[in-house]
Design an enzyme around this catalytic site. Sequence first.
Site, PDB file in Angstrom:
ATOM      1  N   SER A   1       0.859  -1.179   0.000  1.00 21.88           N
ATOM      2  CA  SER A   1       0.000   0.000   0.000  1.00 21.88           C
ATOM      3  C   SER A   1       0.901   1.237   0.000  1.00 21.88           C
ATOM      4  O   SER A   1       2.106   1.141   0.251  1.00 21.88           O
ATOM      5  CB  SER A   1      -0.887  -0.012   1.243  1.00 21.88           C
ATOM      6  OG  SER A   1      -0.060   0.070   2.382  1.00 21.88           O
TER       7      SER A   1
ATOM      8  N   THR B   1       2.915   1.455   3.145  1.00 20.80           N
ATOM      9  CA  THR B   1       3.987   0.462   3.294  1.00 20.80           C
ATOM     10  C   THR B   1       5.161   0.761   2.371  1.00 20.80           C
ATOM     11  O   THR B   1       6.325   0.654   2.768  1.00 20.80           O
ATOM     12  CB  THR B   1       3.444  -0.957   3.031  1.00 20.80           C
ATOM     13  OG1 THR B   1       2.361  -1.196   3.918  1.00 20.80           O
ATOM     14  CG2 THR B   1       4.508  -2.012   3.265  1.00 20.80           C
TER      15      THR B   1
ATOM     16  N   LYS C   1      -4.374  -6.614  -4.971  1.00 15.87           N
ATOM     17  CA  LYS C   1      -4.719  -6.634  -3.542  1.00 15.87           C
ATOM     18  C   LYS C   1      -6.042  -5.905  -3.397  1.00 15.87           C
ATOM     19  O   LYS C   1      -6.174  -4.764  -3.853  1.00 15.87           O
ATOM     20  CB  LYS C   1      -3.631  -5.880  -2.779  1.00 15.87           C
ATOM     21  CG  LYS C   1      -3.943  -5.534  -1.344  1.00 15.87           C
ATOM     22  CD  LYS C   1      -2.925  -4.474  -0.900  1.00 15.87           C
ATOM     23  CE  LYS C   1      -3.157  -3.965   0.482  1.00 15.87           C
ATOM     24  NZ  LYS C   1      -2.636  -4.896   1.478  1.00 15.87           N
TER      25      LYS C   1
ATOM     26  N   LYS D   1      -5.946 -10.698  -3.848  1.00 20.71           N
ATOM     27  CA  LYS D   1      -5.358 -11.071  -2.552  1.00 20.71           C
ATOM     28  C   LYS D   1      -6.040 -10.324  -1.404  1.00 20.71           C
ATOM     29  O   LYS D   1      -6.391  -9.152  -1.546  1.00 20.71           O
ATOM     30  CB  LYS D   1      -3.866 -10.732  -2.540  1.00 20.71           C
ATOM     31  CG  LYS D   1      -3.190 -11.097  -1.212  1.00 20.71           C
ATOM     32  CD  LYS D   1      -1.816 -10.495  -1.066  1.00 20.71           C
ATOM     33  CE  LYS D   1      -1.833  -9.385  -0.038  1.00 20.71           C
ATOM     34  NZ  LYS D   1      -0.482  -8.919   0.333  1.00 20.71           N
TER      35      LYS D   1
ATOM     36  N   GLU E   1      -5.115 -15.356   2.410  1.00 29.09           N
ATOM     37  CA  GLU E   1      -3.878 -15.190   3.192  1.00 29.09           C
ATOM     38  C   GLU E   1      -4.150 -14.971   4.679  1.00 29.09           C
ATOM     39  O   GLU E   1      -4.353 -13.847   5.122  1.00 29.09           O
ATOM     40  CB  GLU E   1      -3.068 -14.004   2.632  1.00 29.09           C
ATOM     41  CG  GLU E   1      -1.762 -13.777   3.393  1.00 29.09           C
ATOM     42  CD  GLU E   1      -0.909 -12.639   2.846  1.00 29.09           C
ATOM     43  OE1 GLU E   1      -1.353 -11.938   1.905  1.00 29.09           O
ATOM     44  OE2 GLU E   1       0.201 -12.440   3.363  1.00 29.09           O
TER      45      GLU E   1
ATOM     46  N   LYS F   1      -2.351 -18.739   0.884  1.00 30.73           N
ATOM     47  CA  LYS F   1      -1.058 -18.080   1.156  1.00 30.73           C
ATOM     48  C   LYS F   1      -0.848 -18.011   2.664  1.00 30.73           C
ATOM     49  O   LYS F   1      -1.251 -17.064   3.325  1.00 30.73           O
ATOM     50  CB  LYS F   1      -1.062 -16.675   0.548  1.00 30.73           C
ATOM     51  CG  LYS F   1       0.185 -15.849   0.861  1.00 30.73           C
ATOM     52  CD  LYS F   1       0.287 -14.635  -0.049  1.00 30.73           C
ATOM     53  CE  LYS F   1       1.420 -13.721   0.384  1.00 30.73           C
ATOM     54  NZ  LYS F   1       1.765 -12.723  -0.641  1.00 30.73           N
TER      55      LYS F   1
ATOM     56  N   GLY G   1       7.074 -13.005   5.280  1.00 27.12           N
ATOM     57  CA  GLY G   1       6.744 -12.545   6.625  1.00 27.12           C
ATOM     58  C   GLY G   1       7.858 -11.933   7.461  1.00 27.12           C
ATOM     59  O   GLY G   1       7.716 -11.819   8.670  1.00 27.12           O
TER      60      GLY G   1
ATOM     61  N   SER H   1       4.968 -16.767  -2.519  1.00 25.82           N
ATOM     62  CA  SER H   1       4.327 -15.499  -2.888  1.00 25.82           C
ATOM     63  C   SER H   1       5.007 -14.463  -2.010  1.00 25.82           C
ATOM     64  O   SER H   1       4.401 -13.906  -1.089  1.00 25.82           O
ATOM     65  CB  SER H   1       2.819 -15.559  -2.627  1.00 25.82           C
ATOM     66  OG  SER H   1       2.243 -14.294  -2.886  1.00 25.82           O
TER      67      SER H   1
ATOM     68  N   ARG I   1       8.877  -9.112   0.607  1.00 25.28           N
ATOM     69  CA  ARG I   1      10.212  -8.678   1.040  1.00 25.28           C
ATOM     70  C   ARG I   1      11.324  -9.620   0.599  1.00 25.28           C
ATOM     71  O   ARG I   1      12.374  -9.172   0.139  1.00 25.28           O
ATOM     72  CB  ARG I   1      10.224  -8.513   2.566  1.00 25.28           C
ATOM     73  CG  ARG I   1       9.555  -7.248   3.012  1.00 25.28           C
ATOM     74  CD  ARG I   1       9.189  -7.288   4.468  1.00 25.28           C
ATOM     75  NE  ARG I   1       8.035  -8.156   4.727  1.00 25.28           N
ATOM     76  CZ  ARG I   1       7.512  -8.371   5.931  1.00 25.28           C
ATOM     77  NH1 ARG I   1       8.057  -7.816   6.988  1.00 25.28           N
ATOM     78  NH2 ARG I   1       6.449  -9.135   6.082  1.00 25.28           N
TER      79      ARG I   1
HETATM   80  P1  13P Z   1       6.082 -10.785   2.619  1.00 25.42           P
HETATM   81  O1  13P Z   1       6.606 -11.939   1.790  1.00 25.42           O
HETATM   82  O2  13P Z   1       7.027  -9.620   2.664  1.00 25.42           O
HETATM   83  O3  13P Z   1       5.566 -11.207   3.939  1.00 25.42           O
HETATM   84  O4  13P Z   1       4.839 -10.193   1.815  1.00 25.42           O
HETATM   85  C1  13P Z   1       3.938 -11.042   1.258  1.00 25.42           C
HETATM   86  C2  13P Z   1       2.619 -10.396   1.247  1.00 25.42           C
HETATM   87  O5  13P Z   1       2.015 -10.244   0.212  1.00 25.42           O
HETATM   88  C3  13P Z   1       2.041  -9.947   2.510  1.00 25.42           C
HETATM   89  O6  13P Z   1       0.686  -9.684   2.345  1.00 25.42           O
END
Ligand code: 13P
Length: 343
Positions: free
Chosen positions: A26, A29, A97, A136, A177, A219, A262, A289, A292
């Site tokens: 977003s 973020t 998303k 997502k 997710e 996810k 994560g 998926s 980071r």
């Molecule tokens: P991370 O792999 O950085 O956790 O992000 C994946 C994601 O789409 C979080 O919603």
Amino acid sequence: MTTNDLAGIAKAMVAPGRGILAADESTGTIEKRFKGISVESTEENRRAYRDMLFSTKGLGEFISGVILYDETLRQKSADGTPFAALLGGNGILPGIKVDAGTKDMAFCPGEKITEGLDGLAKRCAEYVKLGAKFAKWRAVITIGEGIPSAACITANAHALARYAAICQASGLVPIVEPEVLMDGDHGIERCEEVTERTLRETFAALASQRVVLEHMVLKPSMVISGKDCAKQAGVQEVAVRTLQTLKRAVPAAVPGIAFLSGGQSDELATAHLNAMNKIGRAPWALTFSYGRALQHPALTSWKGSAGNVAAAQRALHHRARMNGLATLGQYRAELEKDLGKAA
Ligand code: 13P
């Protein structure tokens, strides 16, 4: 493949050797991420950054789909090609998303609920027109003293299921997710227990909302030790516990599981995925998926400068390749030295 071939899209998202790039940060973020490299979060900088990622040559070999943010789905590459078309041209499915982020949950201190169901069907219809093939929604479960509460797990599972049903009815494959956060000093056993509970609730809610399991991708987070736990479980233990937990709670009709990273280090996220695929014999495809863990080296090489685009793309291509190999159980730490030879 037509827009509505949800089974085909879901299968393609988790095809062997490939996985998903989560680039749907977003505005808030991405501003945080840009701060880390001292780049101002303007619309043009956000566009240029995503342009760098998406125009990486050969990315489609390892990346089946990219999750975009609303703003990004409406943006274009430097030559005027809409990002959705640029990705499509490279054999990469564009996704979107659709949740509106997490908010503090009433009467549940320290816990979050994901919002965004109001008007979702209408937004999905527009996203389909803009070329999105999948969506997502991220729910967040926090481990702490006395939490997660049943109220939080149930409410988030319900929202995930309502979202998934709306997506499928609109012609989008939902990525479901439920993320159990790695923040905290809890041991891996606690993560396992909370993950199993969360997944069981999520699949019960999906069934009650009539979600077609063949037309979705799960996810989840991996079963790992809390970030601040003194005793960190090793790669093999993470792989064994994660697989065991998933087998207990995820029906075999789900075509694939694409893990989030994560906050795990880049290489550890790859090693964990690889170890699970080495064990093998899972009823679903196991892929990534990552946000980071895929973008981190590219972001820090890029630093907002056009002169660094080639180096940043090499870094992204490398991580995508390493994770592609991990989906086949063919990753080896020595391959990390290949950076620079590829792309
Ligand atoms: P991370 O792999 O950085 O956790 O992000 C994946 C994601 O789409 C979080 O919603």
